[in-house]
Design a protein around this motif. Structure first.
Motif, PDB file in Angstrom:
ATOM      1  N   ASP A  92       1.499  15.758   2.002  1.00  0.00           N
ATOM      2  CA  ASP A  92       0.498  14.715   2.210  1.00  0.00           C
ATOM      3  C   ASP A  92      -0.910  15.298   2.206  1.00  0.00           C
ATOM      4  O   ASP A  92      -1.813  14.770   1.558  1.00  0.00           O
ATOM      5  CB  ASP A  92       0.770  14.000   3.540  1.00  0.00           C
ATOM      6  N   ASN A 145      -3.591  14.627  -0.874  1.00  0.00           N
ATOM      7  CA  ASN A 145      -4.831  13.911  -0.589  1.00  0.00           C
ATOM      8  C   ASN A 145      -6.054  14.793  -0.806  1.00  0.00           C
ATOM      9  O   ASN A 145      -7.107  14.310  -1.232  1.00  0.00           O
ATOM     10  CB  ASN A 145      -4.803  13.362   0.838  1.00  0.00           C
ATOM     11  N   HIS A 155      -2.451   5.490  -3.858  1.00  0.00           N
ATOM     12  CA  HIS A 155      -1.617   4.828  -2.842  1.00  0.00           C
ATOM     13  C   HIS A 155      -0.791   3.703  -3.461  1.00  0.00           C
ATOM     14  O   HIS A 155       0.335   3.439  -3.020  1.00  0.00           O
ATOM     15  CB  HIS A 155      -2.486   4.316  -1.700  1.00  0.00           C
ATOM     16  N   ASN A 167      -3.491   7.820  10.625  1.00  0.00           N
ATOM     17  CA  ASN A 167      -2.231   7.589   9.928  1.00  0.00           C
ATOM     18  C   ASN A 167      -1.102   8.194  10.749  1.00  0.00           C
ATOM     19  O   ASN A 167      -0.104   7.531  11.053  1.00  0.00           O
ATOM     20  CB  ASN A 167      -2.353   8.223   8.535  1.00  0.00           C
TER      21      ASN A 167
END
Length: 406
Positions: free
Chosen positions: A126, A130, A149, A352
């Protein structure tokens, strides 16, 4: 006011390489969405295979985001040394192997090791995905992260559909997870050859990291941080418990239950495809309010659903609501600090993990104490808390935000 670094146009000499890197990263997001959906939609089968009780399930589910947070923090240090592309090339196939391991064991300690590895690697994945995406966005000079996304949502649809077919044909977790890993891991290796690197990105990743490291005031961001956490609590509730609710609460067949997550992800994808037009026409505040209300309605409909198909429809409604909130949190943070939008996005993204860390244990604990119907009301109340925060999504000059911070 001079343009921020992330607003510089793409040099024509590097545009083809950037386009290839952007396409490759989008494929990486699709693959990750597929793997993630395969795991979360197979929770009932995992419980049965390992004899995992409902009381222990929240602990196992909570461990994944905790370890993901640790993996994310560790990978940030590694990325500084060898780059996001190199990390991503290693950890994405590793995630596939950890998925296969989760389907091969038969003892709880084996499941714990497999999910532990999955959590650590997903966190690193992740973070590196990103970071690479922010670097590409930095070079493009415009927002492209929402597209990544949306690609993850597409992968979620594929993963849920594959899990449903596997359950319908009763192929078993070893075959389902093993075959998926055997297909996805080589695709990840192949795709990794085209990820953007120093030749395409230049100093974009470093510049984005420096922007993220600069000090910006927390106070203007806190309402958006709360909205992000509430939205991800709702998302984690659906990811981890929608299929289980249909099987245990509504007596659904395993293959039919997978459609709850599939419908949710289809709604997320469609909503993200149309969301920008809705914001342009109606404004961010009405869209966020409508999204929060629609998400709460989805939870309420799921809680009173009389049959599996009603539950699937309810989770689909919920997806249309949630999809409007999360991208607008990032957009609002960028508007608050246009010169340091990368820093604002980095801080907001931390929540998140907060949402995932809270969501799974919250629903699991309430369900263990009462029932899944009552458990769904907990994230419903939290997503309703986004309504009074919606005014913070209105466009505002950075000077106003800084004045408020003082």
């Amino acid at each position: 006011m001079s343009a921020a670094p992330s607003e510089q146009p793409v040099p024509s000499s590097t545009a083809p390489g950037l386009r290839a890197g952007r396409a490759a990263l989008a494929v990486g997001f699709v693959l990750q969405g597929t793997v993630f959906a395969l795991l979360v939609t197979s929770i009932p089968e995992i419980q049965r295979r390992y004899g995992l009780s409902d009381g222990l399930l929240p602990a196992f589910l909570a461990a994944v985001p905790i370890l993901a947070g640790a993996g994310s923090l560790a990978s940030e240090q590694v990325v500084k040394r060898i780059g996001a592309r190199a990390v991503l090339r290693v950890v994405q196939p590793g995630v596939c192997l950890s998925l296969a391991a989760a389907g091969l064991g038969d003892a709880l300690w084996q499941l714990a090791l497999a999910l532990g590895a999955f959590g650590l690697l997903v966190g690193a994945l992740d973070a590196s995905m990103n970071m690479l995406g922010v670097g590409l966005q930095h070079r493009y000079g415009r927002s492209i992260m929402i597209g990544f996304h949306a690609a993850f949502s597409l992968g979620g649809i594929l993963g849920a559909a594959i899990a449903g077919l596997g359950s319908h044909d009763d192929v078993g977790l070893p075959v389902l997870f093993g075959t998926a890993a055997a297909v996805v891991a080589p695709l990840a290796v192949l795709t990794g050859r085209y990820f953007a690197g120093p030749a395409e990105l230049g100093d974009a990743v470093r510049e984005a990291a420096e922007a993220a490291a600069r000090s910006i005031p927390w106070r203007p961001l806190l309402p958006l941080c709360l909205a992000m956490a509430f939205a991800y609590i709702a998302d984690a509730s659906v990811s981890n418990y929608s299929v289980k609710y249909l099987t245990d609460g509504l007596g659904s067949r395993d293959d039919l239950a997978k459609l709850s997550y599939l419908g949710y992800m289809v709604a997320m994808l469609l909503g993200r495809a149309l969301g920008d037009r809705a914001v342009q026409r109606f404004g961010a505040v009405p869209v966020v309010r409508a999204g929060a209300a629609l998400a709460a309605l989805g939870f309420a409909l799921a809680a009173v659903a009389p049959a599996p198909w009603a539950g699937i429809a309810a989770f689909t409604v919920l997806g249309f609501g949630i999809c409007a909130i999360i991208p607008q949190v990032f957009a609002a943070g960028g508007r608050l600090f246009p010169a340091d939008s990368d820093a604002a996005v980095a801080r907001l993204n931390l929540f998140n993990y907060v949402g995932f860390l809270v969501g799974s244990p919250l629903v699991g604990a309430v369900a263990d104490a009462s029932s899944y119907r009552w458990a769904l009301l907990a994230p419903m109340l939290l997503v309703l808390a986004v309504l009074p925060l919606a005014d913070r999504f209105a466009p505002a000059p950075a000077t106003a935000a800084l004045a408020e911070a003082g």
